[in-house]
Design a protein around this motif. Structure first.
Motif, PDB file in Angstrom:
ATOM      1  N   ILE A  53      21.756   2.942   1.835  1.00  0.00           N
ATOM      2  CA  ILE A  53      21.501   2.401   0.496  1.00  0.00           C
ATOM      3  C   ILE A  53      21.126   3.532  -0.465  1.00  0.00           C
ATOM      4  N   ALA A  54      20.342   4.494   0.003  1.00  0.00           N
ATOM      5  CA  ALA A  54      19.852   5.574  -0.855  1.00  0.00           C
ATOM      6  C   ALA A  54      20.964   6.503  -1.311  1.00  0.00           C
ATOM      7  N   ILE A  55      21.953   6.710  -0.463  1.00  0.00           N
ATOM      8  CA  ILE A  55      22.995   7.685  -0.788  1.00  0.00           C
ATOM      9  C   ILE A  55      24.051   7.020  -1.666  1.00  0.00           C
TER      10      ILE A  55
ATOM     11  N   LEU B  80      16.836   0.122  10.608  1.00  0.00           N
ATOM     12  CA  LEU B  80      16.146   0.109   9.316  1.00  0.00           C
ATOM     13  C   LEU B  80      16.280   1.435   8.570  1.00  0.00           C
ATOM     14  N   SER B  81      16.012   2.556   9.243  1.00  0.00           N
ATOM     15  CA  SER B  81      16.122   3.850   8.572  1.00  0.00           C
ATOM     16  C   SER B  81      17.569   4.188   8.241  1.00  0.00           C
ATOM     17  N   ALA B  82      18.465   3.945   9.180  1.00  0.00           N
ATOM     18  CA  ALA B  82      19.879   4.227   8.921  1.00  0.00           C
ATOM     19  C   ALA B  82      20.382   3.406   7.732  1.00  0.00           C
TER      20      ALA B  82
ATOM     21  N   ILE C  45      17.568  11.692  -0.698  1.00  0.00           N
ATOM     22  CA  ILE C  45      16.891  12.135   0.526  1.00  0.00           C
ATOM     23  C   ILE C  45      15.402  11.799   0.451  1.00  0.00           C
ATOM     24  N   LEU C  46      14.778  12.067  -0.696  1.00  0.00           N
ATOM     25  CA  LEU C  46      13.363  11.734  -0.879  1.00  0.00           C
ATOM     26  C   LEU C  46      13.152  10.231  -0.762  1.00  0.00           C
ATOM     27  N   TYR C  47      14.002   9.457  -1.439  1.00  0.00           N
ATOM     28  CA  TYR C  47      13.919   7.997  -1.357  1.00  0.00           C
ATOM     29  C   TYR C  47      14.067   7.539   0.102  1.00  0.00           C
ATOM     30  N   GLY C  48      15.071   8.105   0.790  1.00  0.00           N
ATOM     31  CA  GLY C  48      15.314   7.726   2.177  1.00  0.00           C
ATOM     32  C   GLY C  48      14.150   8.061   3.088  1.00  0.00           C
ATOM     33  N   LEU C  49      13.554   9.235   2.883  1.00  0.00           N
ATOM     34  CA  LEU C  49      12.413   9.634   3.715  1.00  0.00           C
ATOM     35  C   LEU C  49      11.205   8.722   3.496  1.00  0.00           C
ATOM     36  N   ILE C  50      10.890   8.444   2.238  1.00  0.00           N
ATOM     37  CA  ILE C  50       9.733   7.588   1.942  1.00  0.00           C
ATOM     38  C   ILE C  50       9.955   6.187   2.493  1.00  0.00           C
TER      39      ILE C  50
ATOM     40  N   VAL D  64       0.838  -1.204   0.000  1.00  0.00           N
ATOM     41  CA  VAL D  64       0.000   0.000   0.000  1.00  0.00           C
ATOM     42  C   VAL D  64       0.876   1.258   0.000  1.00  0.00           C
ATOM     43  N   TRP D  65       1.930   1.252   0.786  1.00  0.00           N
ATOM     44  CA  TRP D  65       2.806   2.413   0.926  1.00  0.00           C
ATOM     45  C   TRP D  65       3.400   2.827  -0.424  1.00  0.00           C
ATOM     46  N   PHE D  66       3.921   1.836  -1.159  1.00  0.00           N
ATOM     47  CA  PHE D  66       4.653   2.143  -2.388  1.00  0.00           C
ATOM     48  C   PHE D  66       3.793   2.137  -3.653  1.00  0.00           C
ATOM     49  N   THR D  67       2.578   1.589  -3.575  1.00  0.00           N
ATOM     50  CA  THR D  67       1.732   1.561  -4.774  1.00  0.00           C
ATOM     51  C   THR D  67       0.502   2.455  -4.676  1.00  0.00           C
ATOM     52  N   VAL D  68       0.191   2.922  -3.467  1.00  0.00           N
ATOM     53  CA  VAL D  68      -0.977   3.789  -3.297  1.00  0.00           C
ATOM     54  C   VAL D  68      -0.557   5.119  -2.656  1.00  0.00           C
ATOM     55  N   PHE D  69      -0.095   5.079  -1.412  1.00  0.00           N
ATOM     56  CA  PHE D  69       0.194   6.300  -0.661  1.00  0.00           C
ATOM     57  C   PHE D  69       1.284   7.162  -1.296  1.00  0.00           C
ATOM     58  N   PHE D  70       2.404   6.549  -1.668  1.00  0.00           N
ATOM     59  CA  PHE D  70       3.558   7.311  -2.145  1.00  0.00           C
ATOM     60  C   PHE D  70       4.025   6.878  -3.529  1.00  0.00           C
ATOM     61  N   LYS D  71       3.116   6.340  -4.320  1.00  0.00           N
ATOM     62  CA  LYS D  71       3.479   5.814  -5.629  1.00  0.00           C
ATOM     63  C   LYS D  71       4.204   6.861  -6.485  1.00  0.00           C
ATOM     64  N   LYS D  72       3.608   8.034  -6.630  1.00  0.00           N
ATOM     65  CA  LYS D  72       4.192   9.062  -7.495  1.00  0.00           C
ATOM     66  C   LYS D  72       5.515   9.579  -6.932  1.00  0.00           C
ATOM     67  N   LEU D  73       5.546   9.925  -5.645  1.00  0.00           N
ATOM     68  CA  LEU D  73       6.776  10.424  -5.032  1.00  0.00           C
ATOM     69  C   LEU D  73       7.894   9.384  -5.059  1.00  0.00           C
ATOM     70  N   TYR D  74       7.541   8.129  -4.856  1.00  0.00           N
ATOM     71  CA  TYR D  74       8.542   7.064  -4.892  1.00  0.00           C
ATOM     72  C   TYR D  74       9.152   6.965  -6.287  1.00  0.00           C
ATOM     73  N   ARG D  75       8.314   7.052  -7.326  1.00  0.00           N
ATOM     74  CA  ARG D  75       8.821   7.024  -8.703  1.00  0.00           C
ATOM     75  C   ARG D  75       9.722   8.227  -8.971  1.00  0.00           C
ATOM     76  N   VAL D  76       9.357   9.388  -8.433  1.00  0.00           N
ATOM     77  CA  VAL D  76      10.199  10.586  -8.570  1.00  0.00           C
ATOM     78  C   VAL D  76      11.545  10.343  -7.891  1.00  0.00           C
ATOM     79  N   SER D  77      11.531   9.769  -6.704  1.00  0.00           N
ATOM     80  CA  SER D  77      12.778   9.531  -5.968  1.00  0.00           C
ATOM     81  C   SER D  77      13.720   8.618  -6.743  1.00  0.00           C
ATOM     82  N   LEU D  78      13.160   7.747  -7.549  1.00  0.00           N
ATOM     83  CA  LEU D  78      13.961   6.815  -8.355  1.00  0.00           C
ATOM     84  C   LEU D  78      14.277   7.371  -9.743  1.00  0.00           C
TER      85      LEU D  78
END
Length: 138
Positions: A103-105, A96-98, A113-118, A26-40
């Motif tokens: 991995i994101a950096i 987990l966050s660290a 940063i966007l990827y890491g936050l999401i 749900v998180w990656f396909t509904v809630f943050f789908k667009k922002l997650y794609r932007v982060s990538l």
């Protein structure tokens, strides 16, 4: 260690797994789908269908995280909700966050940063839901 593993409440582990895993969907396909794609850097690319590795791989990793957390809770005698949630925050931020930000950096993630936050927020919420479920006596 083996006796702790064998004595885990596997119904709690499996319920925590399904909650955490479904939250990821749900998180990656509904809630943050667009922002997650932007982060990538994929906001302008055609969306590709999910292949098995993108479903099974995170599922296996989530199960390993939850078994490890359940063993940790057992070894530390975590049985109260407030303690489970404190440890959930500690694990969520400290591991987990660290790790997610590590991995994101890298040069392959255009907006680390966007990827890491999401992704970190997902893990922080997910591990706390899971931590709550791990101490339940179903």
């Amino acid at each position: 260690m083996l006796e702790i593993f064998l004595s885990l409440n596997w119904i709690s582990v499996i319920s925590a797994f399904f909650a955490y895993f479904f939250l990821g969907y749900v998180w990656f396909t509904v809630f943050f789908k667009k922002l997650y794609r932007v982060s990538l850097g994929k906001e302008n690319e055609k969306e590709q269908p999910l292949t098995m590795i993108f479903v099974v791989g995170p599922g296996i990793c989530t199960l390993v995280i939850l078994i490890t957390t359940a063993i940790l809770f057992s070894a530390l005698h975590i049985h109260q909700t407030v303690d489970a949630l404190k440890w959930g925050v500690f694990i969520g931020i400290g591991y987990l966050s660290a790790n997610t930000f590590t991995i994101a950096i890298n040069p392959n993630i255009p907006k680390p940063i966007l990827y890491g936050l999401i992704s970190s927020a997902y893990h922080l919420v997910g591990i706390n839901i899971a931590s709550f479920l791990l101490i339940q006596n179903f």
